[in-house]
Scaffold this active site. Structure first.
Site, PDB file in Angstrom:
ATOM      1  N   GLY A  49     -10.292  21.770 -17.967  1.00  0.00           N
ATOM      2  CA  GLY A  49     -11.207  20.636 -17.878  1.00  0.00           C
ATOM      3  C   GLY A  49     -12.326  21.000 -16.928  1.00  0.00           C
ATOM      4  O   GLY A  49     -12.179  21.899 -16.088  1.00  0.00           O
ATOM      5  N   GLN A  54     -18.995  19.381 -11.043  1.00  0.00           N
ATOM      6  CA  GLN A  54     -18.539  20.732 -10.693  1.00  0.00           C
ATOM      7  C   GLN A  54     -19.579  21.801 -11.017  1.00  0.00           C
ATOM      8  O   GLN A  54     -19.484  22.934 -10.534  1.00  0.00           O
ATOM      9  CB  GLN A  54     -17.232  21.076 -11.411  1.00  0.00           C
ATOM     10  CG  GLN A  54     -16.047  20.251 -10.930  1.00  0.00           C
ATOM     11  CD  GLN A  54     -14.771  20.676 -11.634  1.00  0.00           C
ATOM     12  OE1 GLN A  54     -14.485  20.228 -12.735  1.00  0.00           O
ATOM     13  NE2 GLN A  54     -14.016  21.576 -11.024  1.00  0.00           N
ATOM     14  N   CYS A 103      -7.835  23.616  -8.961  1.00  0.00           N
ATOM     15  CA  CYS A 103      -9.166  23.140  -9.320  1.00  0.00           C
ATOM     16  C   CYS A 103     -10.145  24.302  -9.233  1.00  0.00           C
ATOM     17  O   CYS A 103     -10.101  25.075  -8.271  1.00  0.00           O
ATOM     18  CB  CYS A 103      -9.581  22.026  -8.354  1.00  0.00           C
ATOM     19  SG  CYS A 103     -11.196  21.337  -8.715  1.00  0.00           S
ATOM     20  N   LEU A 104     -10.989  24.414 -10.239  1.00  0.00           N
ATOM     21  CA  LEU A 104     -11.984  25.495 -10.235  1.00  0.00           C
ATOM     22  C   LEU A 104     -12.929  25.382  -9.045  1.00  0.00           C
ATOM     23  O   LEU A 104     -13.526  26.371  -8.635  1.00  0.00           O
ATOM     24  CB  LEU A 104     -12.785  25.486 -11.542  1.00  0.00           C
ATOM     25  CG  LEU A 104     -11.960  25.734 -12.811  1.00  0.00           C
ATOM     26  CD1 LEU A 104     -12.832  25.578 -14.045  1.00  0.00           C
ATOM     27  CD2 LEU A 104     -11.305  27.106 -12.796  1.00  0.00           C
ATOM     28  N   HIS A 145      -7.383  13.787 -12.881  1.00  0.00           N
ATOM     29  CA  HIS A 145      -8.008  14.844 -12.066  1.00  0.00           C
ATOM     30  C   HIS A 145      -9.509  14.935 -12.389  1.00  0.00           C
ATOM     31  O   HIS A 145     -10.345  14.946 -11.486  1.00  0.00           O
ATOM     32  CB  HIS A 145      -7.300  16.175 -12.343  1.00  0.00           C
ATOM     33  CG  HIS A 145      -7.876  17.339 -11.601  1.00  0.00           C
ATOM     34  ND1 HIS A 145      -7.163  18.061 -10.674  1.00  0.00           N
ATOM     35  CD2 HIS A 145      -9.105  17.917 -11.659  1.00  0.00           C
ATOM     36  CE1 HIS A 145      -7.934  19.023 -10.186  1.00  0.00           C
ATOM     37  NE2 HIS A 145      -9.116  18.956 -10.769  1.00  0.00           N
ATOM     38  N   GLU A 146      -9.831  14.984 -13.683  1.00  0.00           N
ATOM     39  CA  GLU A 146     -11.242  15.111 -14.085  1.00  0.00           C
ATOM     40  C   GLU A 146     -12.054  13.889 -13.686  1.00  0.00           C
ATOM     41  O   GLU A 146     -13.167  14.009 -13.191  1.00  0.00           O
ATOM     42  CB  GLU A 146     -11.351  15.301 -15.599  1.00  0.00           C
ATOM     43  CG  GLU A 146     -10.920  16.657 -16.090  1.00  0.00           C
ATOM     44  CD  GLU A 146     -11.518  17.774 -15.283  1.00  0.00           C
ATOM     45  OE1 GLU A 146     -12.690  17.687 -14.867  1.00  0.00           O
ATOM     46  OE2 GLU A 146     -10.805  18.746 -15.053  1.00  0.00           O
ATOM     47  N   HIS A 149     -13.270  13.600 -10.208  1.00  0.00           N
ATOM     48  CA  HIS A 149     -14.491  14.338  -9.880  1.00  0.00           C
ATOM     49  C   HIS A 149     -15.736  13.450 -10.010  1.00  0.00           C
ATOM     50  O   HIS A 149     -16.744  13.685  -9.358  1.00  0.00           O
ATOM     51  CB  HIS A 149     -14.663  15.545 -10.809  1.00  0.00           C
ATOM     52  CG  HIS A 149     -13.857  16.747 -10.399  1.00  0.00           C
ATOM     53  ND1 HIS A 149     -14.021  17.367  -9.176  1.00  0.00           N
ATOM     54  CD2 HIS A 149     -12.896  17.447 -11.053  1.00  0.00           C
ATOM     55  CE1 HIS A 149     -13.187  18.407  -9.106  1.00  0.00           C
ATOM     56  NE2 HIS A 149     -12.491  18.467 -10.215  1.00  0.00           N
TER      57      HIS A 149
HETATM   58 ZN    ZN Z   1     -11.024  19.910 -10.489  1.00  0.00          ZN
END
Ligand code: ZN
Length: 188
Positions: A49, A54, A103-104, A145-146, A149
Site C-alpha cells: 500500500g 508518503q 512502513c516504507l 494503516h494506509e 497516513h
Molecule cells: Zn505506512
C-alpha cells in the site's frame, strides 16, 4: 512517468492531515498520472500500500495492491491496485487484533500494533464513484494503516507496547524465540 521519492518519518508532510480531492481533480490528468506514478513507486519498493503523503502529496488518496491477499497462482487483477480517495473509516467490530507492521516511510523497523478487527471504509474510486467496503483481519489492518497516513499518523504512534518496536534484523530472531507471536506482517 515521474519517479516519486518515498519520504521518511521526520518529514513534515507525513504529519499533516491530507486535504480531500474534488471530483474535478479526480478526473484530472494530474491525479491520473499521480496514481500511475504511485503504483510504480509502490511496486519498486515492494510495498502493498502507499498513501499520497508518503510521496509528499498531502492529498487524501491511497493505493492498495489488489494481489497481496490472493493465492500466488491466482490470475493478476486488472488494474492491480485499488484507489481510495477521500476515505472515511467506521469501526464495525472494535475487538482488537494485533499484527506486525512495517512502513516504507519507517524503513528497517517492525512494530506490533493492535487495531479494530473489522472496519468499513466509504470512499471514492479513481473515477470518483462512491464505494463502500467492509474489511476484516489483515485487509482491515492494511486499510487502517494506509488511512492513518491521511490523518498524519504513523503505525509507531499506535504501538501500545514499546518493547515490540524492533529493527528488522532483531525481529527475525525475536520471532524465532517467540513463535506464538508470529503472524502475518505487512509493509506499506
Ligand atoms: Zn505506512
Amino acid at each position: 512517468m515521474k519517479k516519486l521519492k518515498i519520504i521518511k518519518m521526520g518529514h513534515p508532510t507525513l504529519r499533516k492531515v491530507a486535504r480531500e480531492l474534488t471530483l474535478e481533480e479526480i478526473h484530472s490528468g494530474f491525479i491520473k498520472n499521480l496514481i500511475q506514478d504511485m503504483y510504480k513507486a509502490m511496486q519498486e519498493a515492494t510495498g502493498i500500500g502507499l498513501a499520497a503523503p508518503q510521496v509528499n502529496y498531502s492529498l487524501s488518496m491511497a493505493l492498495i495492491d489488489r494481489n497481496f491477499d490472493e493465492p500466488e497462482d491466482a490470475p493478476p487483477q486488472d488494474p492491480p491496485y485499488e484507489v481510495y480517495i477521500n476515505p472515511k473509516i467506521t469501526v464495525v467490530d472494535p475487538t482488537l487484533s494485533g499484527h506486525w507492521e512495517g512502513c516504507l516511510s519507517v524503513p528497517g523497523l517492525r512494530g506490533f500494533v493492535e487495531r479494530p478487527r473489522h472496519v468499513r471504509v466509504d470512499y471514492l474510486d479513481q473515477e470518483g464513484r462512491p464505494k463502500s467496503v467492509e474489511a476484516q483481519d489483515f485487509k482491515a489492518v492494511v486499510l487502517q494503516h494506509e488511512l492513518d497516513h491521511l490523518i498524519g499518523k504513523l503505525y509507531v504512534d499506535r504501538i501500545t507496547d514499546r518493547t515490540k518496536l524492533l529493527y528488522e534484523e532483531e525481529w527475525e530472531s525475536y520471532l524465532k524465540e517467540n513463535p506464538k507471536e508470529e503472524g502475518k506482517s505487512l509493509e506499506d
